[in-house]
Design an enzyme around this catalytic site. Structure first.
Site, mmCIF file in Angstrom:
data_model
loop_
_atom_site.group_PDB
_atom_site.id
_atom_site.type_symbol
_atom_site.label_atom_id
_atom_site.label_comp_id
_atom_site.label_asym_id
_atom_site.label_seq_id
_atom_site.Cartn_x
_atom_site.Cartn_y
_atom_site.Cartn_z
ATOM 1 N N ASP A 149 -6.294 -3.380 11.383
ATOM 2 C CA ASP A 149 -4.902 -3.430 10.960
ATOM 3 C C ASP A 149 -4.318 -4.682 11.640
ATOM 4 O O ASP A 149 -4.868 -5.156 12.640
ATOM 5 C CB ASP A 149 -4.185 -2.162 11.425
ATOM 6 N N ASP A 158 -0.407 -5.653 12.073
ATOM 7 C CA ASP A 158 0.809 -5.424 12.868
ATOM 8 C C ASP A 158 0.576 -4.340 13.917
ATOM 9 O O ASP A 158 0.254 -3.202 13.569
ATOM 10 C CB ASP A 158 1.961 -4.969 11.956
ATOM 11 N N GLY A 175 2.605 1.185 9.368
ATOM 12 C CA GLY A 175 1.595 1.317 8.320
ATOM 13 C C GLY A 175 2.148 1.544 6.928
ATOM 14 O O GLY A 175 1.414 1.435 5.952
ATOM 15 N N ARG A 204 7.016 -1.753 2.803
ATOM 16 C CA ARG A 204 8.459 -1.934 3.030
ATOM 17 C C ARG A 204 9.277 -0.947 2.188
ATOM 18 O O ARG A 204 10.290 -0.428 2.637
ATOM 19 C CB ARG A 204 8.890 -3.387 2.767
ATOM 20 N N SER A 218 0.974 -5.063 4.993
ATOM 21 C CA SER A 218 1.986 -6.122 4.939
ATOM 22 C C SER A 218 1.717 -7.186 3.880
ATOM 23 O O SER A 218 0.606 -7.697 3.766
ATOM 24 C CB SER A 218 2.080 -6.816 6.303
ATOM 25 N N ASN A 221 3.259 -9.910 4.179
ATOM 26 C CA ASN A 221 3.385 -11.139 4.978
ATOM 27 C C ASN A 221 2.108 -11.456 5.756
ATOM 28 O O ASN A 221 2.083 -12.418 6.532
ATOM 29 C CB ASN A 221 4.536 -10.999 5.981
HETATM 30 C C1 BG6 Z 1 2.719 -2.745 8.214
HETATM 31 C C2 BG6 Z 1 3.743 -2.375 9.255
HETATM 32 O O1 BG6 Z 1 1.672 -3.449 8.808
HETATM 33 O O2 BG6 Z 1 3.317 -3.559 7.211
HETATM 34 C C3 BG6 Z 1 4.937 -1.705 8.605
HETATM 35 O O3 BG6 Z 1 3.166 -1.489 10.191
HETATM 36 C C4 BG6 Z 1 5.503 -2.601 7.499
HETATM 37 O O4 BG6 Z 1 5.913 -1.422 9.562
HETATM 38 C C5 BG6 Z 1 4.388 -2.946 6.513
HETATM 39 O O5 BG6 Z 1 6.540 -1.928 6.818
HETATM 40 C C6 BG6 Z 1 4.867 -3.867 5.403
HETATM 41 O O6 BG6 Z 1 5.151 -5.127 5.949
HETATM 42 P P1 BG6 Z 1 5.823 -6.336 5.184
HETATM 43 O O7 BG6 Z 1 5.511 -7.512 6.083
HETATM 44 O O8 BG6 Z 1 5.161 -6.458 3.857
HETATM 45 O O9 BG6 Z 1 7.263 -6.034 5.077
HETATM 46 MG MG MG Z 2 -0.047 -1.460 12.452
#
Ligand code: BG6
Ligand code: MG
Length: 206
Positions: free
Chosen positions: A7, A9, A44, A47, A114, A116
């Protein structure tokens, strides 16, 4: 065991608190109660799913458009905070662990909810390091659904049973187990009853 799926984040880099601060700006603006305890529930989750959890704390209802706007604004706040990420922000022990895994011939992948993820990996200098990157841009269902990990295994060309996952989210541990993978925990995920062990346990069997 042939591959380790990380993972991102809260495991590779500590962006989890930055997610919290970005959501906090939104919840303050909307006068919705929000604290670190609720934030643990967002680990996890996509958004969109995160916003649904946050909105459970308020009676006020939001239209689909309003929700989209809140998600976009949260991401703007979050992007501002991750613009200054650098290789110095890798969590303790991660560079050594990643190097060891490569030296021993294991494949390594990212399995993150994510969208991002590619940007973060670029910021921390790891965009070209992983053999596969499965992230929020590749999936329909976020953790605890196993999709992101099954996708990572498919990208690696390794069967799910030969993959292990490292996670900080309880829903991530659940997703790994649903994918038929061993799941090793850090941080909040150490509270999961489904985990196979801690990151230290994984390091002992490498
Ligand atoms: C996960 C995080 O890795 O990514 C979550 O633990 C987050 O908290 C999710 O909501 C989505 O992330 P992003 O960067 O697409 O907003
Ligand atoms: Mg995580």
């Amino acid at each position: 065991m042939k591959a380790v799926i990380f993972d991102l984040d809260g495991v590779i880099v500590s962006t989890d608190h930055l997610h919290y601060l970005a959501w906090k700006k939104i919840t303050d603006q909307e006068h919705i109660p929000f604290n670190e305890e609720v934030n643990h529930l967002l680990r996890g989750l996509s958004r969109e799913a995160s916003l649904e959890v946050i909105l459970k704390q308020t009676e006020k209802s939001y239209t689909v458009e309003e929700k989209k706007d809140l998600i976009m604004l949260k991401n703007q706040h979050y992007l501002e905070s991750i613009a200054s990420l650098s290789p110095d922000d890798l969590l303790e022990g991660i560079p050594e662990l990643l190097g060891l895994l490569k030296d021993k011939g294991y494949k390594v992948a990212i399995g993150s909810s994510s969208k991002n993820a590619p940007y973060i990996l670029k910021q921390i200098g790891l965009l070209d390091f992983f053999d596969a990157i499965s992230d929020g841009n590749h999936i329909i269902h976020s953790k605890p659904d196993p999709e992101v990990f099954l996708k990572a295994a498919e990208m690696l060309g390794v069967s799910p049973e030969a993959c292990v996952v490292v996670e900080d989210a309880k829903v991530g541990i659940e997703a790994a187990k649903k994918a038929g993978m061993k799941a090793y925990a850090v941080g909040d995920a150490l509270n999961s009853e489904l985990k196979d062990g801690s990151l230290l346990d994984l390091m002992l069997i490498l």
